[in-house]
Design a protein around this motif. Structure first.
Motif, PDB file in Angstrom:
ATOM      1  N   ALA A  52      51.247  77.778  40.656  1.00 53.50           N
ATOM      2  CA  ALA A  52      50.587  77.427  42.172  1.00 53.50           C
ATOM      3  C   ALA A  52      50.687  79.045  42.719  1.00 53.50           C
ATOM      4  O   ALA A  52      51.185  80.015  42.195  1.00 53.50           O
ATOM      5  N   VAL A  53      49.856  79.075  43.667  1.00 55.63           N
ATOM      6  CA  VAL A  53      49.566  80.221  44.333  1.00 55.63           C
ATOM      7  C   VAL A  53      49.974  79.965  45.874  1.00 55.63           C
ATOM      8  O   VAL A  53      49.766  78.886  46.421  1.00 55.63           O
ATOM      9  N   LEU A  54      50.803  81.123  46.494  1.00 54.43           N
ATOM     10  CA  LEU A  54      51.101  80.835  47.751  1.00 54.43           C
ATOM     11  C   LEU A  54      49.892  81.428  48.860  1.00 54.43           C
ATOM     12  O   LEU A  54      49.700  82.412  48.674  1.00 54.43           O
ATOM     13  N   GLU A  55      49.598  80.562  49.583  1.00 60.06           N
ATOM     14  CA  GLU A  55      48.891  80.919  50.544  1.00 60.06           C
ATOM     15  C   GLU A  55      49.418  80.951  51.866  1.00 60.06           C
ATOM     16  O   GLU A  55      49.913  79.846  52.309  1.00 60.06           O
ATOM     17  N   ILE A  56      49.296  82.034  52.618  1.00 56.90           N
ATOM     18  CA  ILE A  56      49.945  82.077  54.038  1.00 56.90           C
ATOM     19  C   ILE A  56      48.705  82.179  54.963  1.00 56.90           C
ATOM     20  O   ILE A  56      48.113  83.221  54.837  1.00 56.90           O
ATOM     21  N   ALA A  57      48.754  81.426  55.787  1.00 56.85           N
ATOM     22  CA  ALA A  57      47.648  81.415  56.756  1.00 56.85           C
ATOM     23  C   ALA A  57      48.615  80.999  58.221  1.00 56.85           C
ATOM     24  O   ALA A  57      48.586  80.005  58.593  1.00 56.85           O
ATOM     25  N   PRO A  58      48.926  82.082  58.828  1.00 58.79           N
ATOM     26  CA  PRO A  58      49.536  81.976  60.004  1.00 58.79           C
ATOM     27  C   PRO A  58      48.784  81.128  61.051  1.00 58.79           C
ATOM     28  O   PRO A  58      47.567  81.889  61.267  1.00 58.79           O
ATOM     29  N   ALA A  59      49.347  80.778  62.011  1.00 58.87           N
ATOM     30  CA  ALA A  59      48.540  79.987  63.221  1.00 58.87           C
ATOM     31  C   ALA A  59      48.592  80.966  64.434  1.00 58.87           C
ATOM     32  O   ALA A  59      49.943  81.071  64.803  1.00 58.87           O
ATOM     33  N   GLY A  60      47.859  81.440  65.137  1.00 56.07           N
ATOM     34  CA  GLY A  60      47.711  81.967  66.268  1.00 56.07           C
ATOM     35  C   GLY A  60      48.408  83.524  66.079  1.00 56.07           C
ATOM     36  O   GLY A  60      48.345  84.238  65.077  1.00 56.07           O
ATOM     37  N   PHE A  61      49.215  83.930  67.108  1.00 54.72           N
ATOM     38  CA  PHE A  61      49.853  85.321  67.191  1.00 54.72           C
ATOM     39  C   PHE A  61      51.196  85.340  66.321  1.00 54.72           C
ATOM     40  O   PHE A  61      51.883  84.302  66.441  1.00 54.72           O
ATOM     41  N   LEU A  62      51.312  86.635  65.726  1.00 54.33           N
ATOM     42  CA  LEU A  62      52.742  86.767  64.924  1.00 54.33           C
ATOM     43  C   LEU A  62      53.615  87.225  65.896  1.00 54.33           C
ATOM     44  O   LEU A  62      53.209  88.401  66.658  1.00 54.33           O
ATOM     45  N   VAL A  63      54.523  86.630  66.024  1.00 50.82           N
ATOM     46  CA  VAL A  63      55.607  87.063  67.014  1.00 50.82           C
ATOM     47  C   VAL A  63      57.032  87.141  66.611  1.00 50.82           C
ATOM     48  O   VAL A  63      57.309  86.568  65.401  1.00 50.82           O
ATOM     49  N   GLU A  64      57.909  88.059  66.894  1.00 52.58           N
ATOM     50  CA  GLU A  64      59.103  88.327  66.680  1.00 52.58           C
ATOM     51  C   GLU A  64      60.079  86.965  66.895  1.00 52.58           C
ATOM     52  O   GLU A  64      61.152  86.596  66.211  1.00 52.58           O
ATOM     53  N   GLU A  65      59.874  86.481  68.366  1.00 51.64           N
ATOM     54  CA  GLU A  65      60.365  85.339  68.610  1.00 51.64           C
ATOM     55  C   GLU A  65      59.419  84.428  69.482  1.00 51.64           C
ATOM     56  O   GLU A  65      58.891  85.076  69.969  1.00 51.64           O
ATOM     57  N   TYR A  66      59.773  83.312  69.709  1.00 51.91           N
ATOM     58  CA  TYR A  66      58.904  82.548  70.685  1.00 51.91           C
ATOM     59  C   TYR A  66      59.161  83.039  71.687  1.00 51.91           C
ATOM     60  O   TYR A  66      60.097  83.437  72.458  1.00 51.91           O
ATOM     61  N   ARG A  67      57.984  82.880  72.780  1.00 53.23           N
ATOM     62  CA  ARG A  67      57.801  83.591  74.159  1.00 53.23           C
ATOM     63  C   ARG A  67      58.302  82.359  75.340  1.00 53.23           C
ATOM     64  O   ARG A  67      58.160  81.131  74.806  1.00 53.23           O
ATOM     65  N   GLY A  68      58.917  82.838  76.105  1.00 53.02           N
ATOM     66  CA  GLY A  68      59.373  81.824  77.024  1.00 53.02           C
ATOM     67  C   GLY A  68      60.436  80.862  76.874  1.00 53.02           C
ATOM     68  O   GLY A  68      60.971  81.020  75.808  1.00 53.02           O
ATOM     69  N   ASP A  69      60.778  80.130  77.995  1.00 61.31           N
ATOM     70  CA  ASP A  69      61.690  79.203  77.797  1.00 61.31           C
ATOM     71  C   ASP A  69      61.620  78.057  76.924  1.00 61.31           C
ATOM     72  O   ASP A  69      60.465  77.297  76.729  1.00 61.31           O
ATOM     73  N   PRO A  70      62.513  77.875  76.072  1.00 64.12           N
ATOM     74  CA  PRO A  70      62.259  76.614  75.112  1.00 64.12           C
ATOM     75  C   PRO A  70      61.704  75.200  75.764  1.00 64.12           C
ATOM     76  O   PRO A  70      61.024  74.573  75.376  1.00 64.12           O
ATOM     77  N   ILE A  92      58.190  85.850  56.287  1.00 67.69           N
ATOM     78  CA  ILE A  92      59.117  86.851  55.342  1.00 67.69           C
ATOM     79  C   ILE A  92      60.085  85.792  54.600  1.00 67.69           C
ATOM     80  O   ILE A  92      60.049  85.899  53.394  1.00 67.69           O
ATOM     81  N   ASP A  93      60.493  84.742  55.187  1.00 66.04           N
ATOM     82  CA  ASP A  93      61.267  83.775  54.317  1.00 66.04           C
ATOM     83  C   ASP A  93      60.232  82.981  53.297  1.00 66.04           C
ATOM     84  O   ASP A  93      60.887  82.825  52.098  1.00 66.04           O
TER      85      ASP A  93
END
Length: 106
Positions: A52-70, A92-93
C-alpha cells in the motif's frame, strides 16, 4: 386473621419477584440498546493490502495545536462554523507508523 396474613405475604412476595424481573428486563434491554449504539458508532477497521501507499491529505490548516477553547470548538463543530484544522503531530505520527509498517511501500 392468620390466613389473610399468609395471603398478603404470598402476593407481596409475588409482587416483589415480578418487580425484580421487571428491573432485570429493563437492564437487559438497556444493555442491548447500548451495544447497538456502540456497534453503530465503532465502524470496522480498514483492511490494508500487502502493498500500500500512504496518502496524506490534511484537511484545512496545519496547526501545532487546536485553536480556541475545547468547549467553544465543540459548539462550533456542532453548528458547522469551524474551519478544518489538522494537527502537525498527527501527520508526523502517521509518517512514523507508516515507516515501521511493512505493508506500506511508499
Amino acid at each position: 386473621m392468620s390466613k389473610r396474613n399468609v395471603l398478603v405475604r404470598f402476593f407481596s412476595a409475588i409482587w416483589r419477584a415480578l418487580d425484580g424481573l421487571r428491573k432485570v428486563l429493563h437492564l437487559v434491554v438497556l444493555l442491548f440498546l447500548f451495544m447497538i449504539v456502540f456497534g453503530a458508532i465503532s465502524g470496522t477497521a480498514p483492511v490494508l493490502p500487502q502493498q500500500a501507499v500512504l496518502e496524506i491529505a490534511p484537511a484545512g490548516f496545519l496547526v501545532e495545536e487546536y485553536r480556541g477553547d475545547p468547549f467553544d470548538r465543540a459548539l462550533e463543530e456542532l453548528v458547522g462554523d469551524t474551519p478544518p484544522q489538522t494537527v502537525v503531530q498527527d501527520v508526523i505520527d502517521a509518517l512514523d507508523y507508516a515507516r515501521n509498517d511493512d505493508r506500506i511501500a511508499g
